[in-house]
Structures are given as structure tokens and as C-alpha cells.
Design an enzyme around this catalytic site. Structure first.
Site, PDB file in Angstrom:
ATOM      1  N   LYS A  68      -3.364  -9.037   3.578  1.00 20.95           N
ATOM      2  CA  LYS A  68      -2.750  -9.139   2.249  1.00 20.95           C
ATOM      3  C   LYS A  68      -2.365 -10.589   1.967  1.00 20.95           C
ATOM      4  CE  LYS A  68       1.011  -6.724  -0.265  1.00 20.95           C
ATOM      5  NZ  LYS A  68       2.061  -5.692  -0.141  1.00 20.95           N
ATOM      6  N   SER A 143       1.807  -1.946  -3.494  1.00 16.52           N
ATOM      7  CA  SER A 143       1.238  -3.215  -3.865  1.00 16.52           C
ATOM      8  C   SER A 143       0.059  -3.678  -3.010  1.00 16.52           C
ATOM      9  CB  SER A 143       2.331  -4.286  -3.804  1.00 16.52           C
ATOM     10  OG  SER A 143       2.792  -4.460  -2.477  1.00 16.52           O
ATOM     11  N   SER A 167       4.402   0.313  -0.150  1.00 18.72           N
ATOM     12  CA  SER A 167       3.189  -0.450  -0.472  1.00 18.72           C
ATOM     13  C   SER A 167       2.047  -0.377   0.523  1.00 18.72           C
ATOM     14  CB  SER A 167       3.540  -1.919  -0.690  1.00 18.72           C
ATOM     15  OG  SER A 167       4.026  -2.083  -1.992  1.00 18.72           O
TER      16      SER A 167
HETATM   17  N1  GLN Z   1       6.628   0.075  -5.631  1.00 20.68           N
HETATM   18  C1  GLN Z   1       7.727  -0.469  -4.922  1.00 20.68           C
HETATM   19  C2  GLN Z   1       8.238  -1.700  -5.607  1.00 20.68           C
HETATM   20  O1  GLN Z   1       7.643  -2.087  -6.555  1.00 20.68           O
HETATM   21  C3  GLN Z   1       7.350  -0.782  -3.507  1.00 20.68           C
HETATM   22  C4  GLN Z   1       6.571  -2.026  -3.359  1.00 20.68           C
HETATM   23  C5  GLN Z   1       6.360  -2.433  -1.943  1.00 20.68           C
HETATM   24  O2  GLN Z   1       6.465  -1.616  -1.029  1.00 20.68           O
HETATM   25  N2  GLN Z   1       6.110  -3.705  -1.752  1.00 20.68           N
HETATM   26  O3  GLN Z   1       9.197  -2.282  -5.236  1.00 20.68           O
END
Ligand code: GLN
Length: 477
Positions: A68, A143, A167
Site C-alpha cells: 500500500k 482504504s 481497511s
Molecule cells: N473506513 C474507515 C475510515 O475511513 C477505516 C479506514 C481504515 O481502516 N484505514 O476511517
């Protein structure tokens, strides 16, 4: 069968036995990326121009991977899918990546994501969205959507993502791969661009559980560069074909019973419980009233507060995007931050600023930290009554790209099943249960802190029943 279709453990065995060479594997994966990337857009930066030198005697010698783009790579552009980081080239490697590299892994690219890991669609990227390789009109989740899509489409046998509130697990389920969020502290966060530091955790995506175990054995363990990393002896992720779940207790959450789920997910829950029962597990129920009622609000209050602090460093002075013609420092900060951050990130910085502002801090931020303690206690109690919790990853199947962009609250609420795990620092596995039409359906297994290898063992038993996911068509076949 093409080499890119082989799972990680098959590739390591084949390479060791001399059945094929690392450069043949590299070329096969590269060709696969060439073929699909126009449809999927899983990558922000490609690094597969030519086969690099790699460490020949490590566990992952010659294995292609993708990480990532919020994991620092020395000398290689690292963007966190933002405009504000610009062309930043970190002066050091993230520990998780350094460990992969030391064990011989070959980097094919940096994966697309929601900007600074904020989102669950991969649509908040300054580089444009990633498409779900099972159906390119749909989101891959986020994400870490690029990392999940890349493994699903067969670019690489495994990848790394990060999970602050789901994510890794959510895109794994949307793309039809396994995704594992380890116990907080199991994998060093050094060199992971911070979002919510008390929640962030790095973990792997792969197409088999055994592959997750191989990657975890490489990336886990103490790192003196991360004071929150686990200090005890290394965890054992050895693959155990004879693992059993007989006599283990598996609970569903009582309060979630009344919540609506898309039919394929509800159906997968039923089928999984039946399989576990047939395997000799004892199916039970736990009650998580605080989690079910307050976890979403608690998580977003804390994640936004931490994000607002962590993102203060992007000021146009030290690194990344800047403006040269500002009249004075104030105008420079204002312009750098308004032009450099995307809409969702700005909204969260503003919210985080309000939540921690001195007159409101007690009422919001401090209150959220107290709720978090209650949530952790609630899980501790529950894990006195059960060994695992089975629950959905998401309430619904992946939506169409762009569909939910205007409804932030709906997006936040959809994280209900993933983010409590981060609030309590627990390990969580997103596993594959089959397809509904062309879309994969995933579910989640959660355990107590440090039960990571037991969860993966249970995942392997489920993999035996459901089969491993197949490589998606990537929009090309
Ligand atoms: N959807 C969650 C957020 O926007 C989790 C994102 C993540 O795990 N980085 O914070």
C-alpha cells in the site's frame, strides 16, 4: 496454468525445487499487470520495469509483491494517495517492507488507496478510483482497495495493506481474498504514514490462509523503532494442517441479530455456523451492547482527532506539495493545506480540530477514550465466554463506483462490523465464503488479543470447506 495464478506457498516450493525461475514468475506477474491495470487501476506507482536483485536465501526469495502506498519505501515515491505528499521519496523503509525485502520479496508497485487511508471505497484517492476486479463497475472497498484488487486479479500472490477501522478486512471481502488485521502491536508501524496511530495496524492479503501465515511469520515481531510493537518472543505462524476447532466456542453477537444484512451475507453467516458446528465447535452468543450502540461514534471521534494531529505536519515546509508565491507564512499554510488535501481528509481534519478544541475536548475526545475503554472491557468479558466471534465484515455487498460519494454518514455506519476490532486492538480475519453471482462474499472471525495464529488456523478449516478464492477476471477475460 500460468505462473501468476500460483499461490504464494506454491511459488516458494516451485522456486526452491527449480521448477521455474524467479524471472519467469516476475515476467508472468508483470504481463498480468499489463493486461489488467487499464481496467483496475490498482497501482499508483509501478516498479516492475525490470527484475531487481533480491536476497536469494530468504523465505520469500523471488516472490513478487505490492504494498500500500502509505508504507514508506526508501528513495521511491510514497504518496498515501494524496496530492500533498507530492513526489516525496522517503529516506527510509517501513519495517514491514524492509522485512519483506530482506526475505527476498520483489516489489512490483505501490497500491492505490483512499487518501491517508480515510475511506472504504478507494474512491478518495487523488489518483482516481480503483475498480473491483470481479466487476469493474463496482468499488473494491477501501482504504486498501488497490492491495486487495491486485491480489484478486493475480498481479501478485500477496500484498500488504493497513487497517485502522477495517481497511484490510473490508476490501478483502469485496475483492474475494483473505485479509488479516493482526493484534495491535504484532506488526511494527514504523514507516507507516500515520492516520489514527492508536488504531493503525499493517497486515497481509493473500489467496490462501497458508500464504497469510507465511507473510505474518516474516513481518511480525518486535521492532525497536516502534514503541507500541510487541516485546515478547516471536509469535508462531507455522502452518498446521491438523488444526482443529473441536470443542472451541464460537459466538455471534446478540445485538447484531436485528441488523439488516444483504441476503448473500446473511446466508453466508448461516452456512458458516453450520460448518463450524459440524467441525465440532460449540456455537454460542455474546452480548456487546456498548459496541453495537457506540462503536461507530467512538471510532470516528478518535480517528478524526488523531488524524487532525497526525496531519498537522503537512505544511508545505518540510516535504511534499508547496506554493512558492504566497505572501507570508499564514497564506502559505492555508493554500498548501486547502489545495493539497482532498475533501474527505479536510472534513476529518476540521472535525478532529473541533473534537479536541479545549472547550469541547472533555465532552467529545475524552469521552470517546472512555467509551473505548468500555468497549475493550466488553470484548475482554466476551472472550471469557467464547474463543471466537463470527460476524459480517460489511452489512452490504460492494456498491457501484461513485454511488455513495455524497453520503458520508452512510459510509461511516457501514464500518460497524470492522472498527470495534481496532478500538480494542484485536486480531480479525476476513475470509472467503464463495460467490453470489460474480461477487465474492466474505465474513469475519475475531479473537482475543494475541490469538492471531489460532484465528488463522480456524480460517484454514473454513478454507477447506469453502475452497480458496479464484483469481478474478480483472475485467479482461
Ligand atoms: N473506513 C474507515 C475510515 O475511513 C477505516 C479506514 C481504515 O481502516 N484505514 O476511517
Amino acid at each position: 496454468m500460468e505462473l501468476y495464478e500460483l499461490n504464494l506457498w506454491m511459488l516458494t516450493e516451485g522456486l526452491k525445487a527449480g521448477k521455474f525461475s524467479a524471472s519467469e514468475v516476475f515476467t508472468s506477474c508483470k504481463n498480468r499487470i499489463d493486461k489488467c491495470e487499464g481496467n483496475i487501476h490498482a497501482l499508483i506507482t509501478r516498479t516492475d520495469n525490470e527484475m531487481p536483485a533480491f536476497s536469494k536465501d530468504g523465505t520469500l526469495a523471488g516472490i513478487p509483491t505490492i504494498i500500500k502506498d502509505n508504507l514508506c519505501t526508501k528513495g521511491l515515491r510514497t504518496t498515501a494517495a494524496s496530492k500533498i505528499l507530492g513526489d516525496w521519496r522517503p529516506p527510509y523503509d517501513a519495517t514491514a517492507w524492509a522485512r519483506l525485502k530482506d526475505s527476498g520479496a520483489v516489489l512490483m508497485g505501490k497500491a492505490n488507496m483512499d487518501e491517508f487511508a480515510m475511506g472504504n471505497t478507494c474512491g478518495n484517492s487523488a489518483f482516481g478510483p480503483t475498480h473491483n476486479p470481479n466487476d469493474i463497475t463496482r468499488v473494491p472497498g477501501g482504504s486498501s482497495g488497490g492491495s486487495a484488487a491486485a491480489v484478486s486479479a493475480g498481479y501478485v500472490p500477496f500484498s500488504l495493506g493497513s487497517d485502522t477501522g477495517g481497511s484490510i478486512r473490508q476490501p478483502a471481502s469485496y475483492c474475494g481474498v483473505y485479509g488479516f488485521k493482526p493484534t495491535y502491536g504484532m506488526v511494527s508501524r514504523y514507516g507507516l504514514i500515520s492516520y489514527g496511530s492508536s488504531l493503525d495496524q499493517i497486515g497481509p492479503f493473500a489467496r490462501t490462509i497458508r500464504d497469510l501465515q507465511i507473510v505474518m511469520s516474516v513481518i511480525s515481531g518486535h521492532d525497536k523503532m516502534d514503541s507500541s510493537s510487541f516485546r515478547n518472543k516471536p509469535h508462531d505462524f507455522t502452518h498446521n494442517e491438523n488444526a482443529s476447532i473441536k470443542g472451541k466456542r464460537i459466538a455471534v453477537v446478540k445485538e447484531f441479530a436485528g441488523f439488516t444484512l444483504d441476503a448473500p451475507i446473511a446466508d453466508a453467516m448461516k452456512r458458516t455456523l453450520k460448518i463450524l458446528e459440524d467441525e465440532g465447535a460449540i456455537i454460542t452468543e455474546v452480548s456487546l451492547p456498548v459496541v453495537s450502540k457506540y462503536a461507530v461514534a467512538c471510532y470516528y471521534a478518535l480517528a478524526m482527532s488523531e488524524a487532525h494531529t497526525n496531519l498537522e505536519r503537512y505544511d508545505g515546509v518540510r516535504l511534499g506539495y508547496t506554493v512558492k508565491d504566497a505572501r507570508g507564512i499564514k497564506e502559505m499554510f492555508e493554500r498548501v493545506r486547502s489545495e493539497g488535501f482532498g475533501a474527505e481528509v479536510k472534513a476529518r481534519i476540521i472535525a478532529g480540530t473541533c473534537l479536541t478544541e479545549p472547550t469541547r475536548c472533555e465532552e467529545y475526545y475524552v469521552a470517546a477514550t472512555k467509551v473505548r475503554t468500555l468497549i475493550a472491557q466488553e470484548f475482554s468479558r466476551a472472550f471469557g465466554e467464547t474463543d471466537y466471534i463470527l460476524q459480517p465484515v460489511t452489512p452490504s455487498m460492494p456498491g457501484k463506483i461513485g454511488e455513495s460519494d455524497d453520503d458520508a454518514m452512510k459510509g461511516y455506519e457501514a464500518d460497524l462490523y470492522t472498527l470495534p476490532v481496532n478500538l480494542a486492538g484485536l486480531p480479525g480475519l476476513s475470509f472467503f465464503t464463495g460467490y453470489a453471482g460474480n461477487l465474492p462474499v466474505g465474513l469475519q472471525l475475531i479473537g482475543a488479543r494475541w490469538s492471531d495464529s489460532e484465528i488463522l488456523d480456524a480460517g484454514m478449516i473454513l478454507e477447506r470447506h469453502f475452497g480458496s478464492p479464484k483469481i478474478s477476471d480483472g475485467g479482461v477475460n
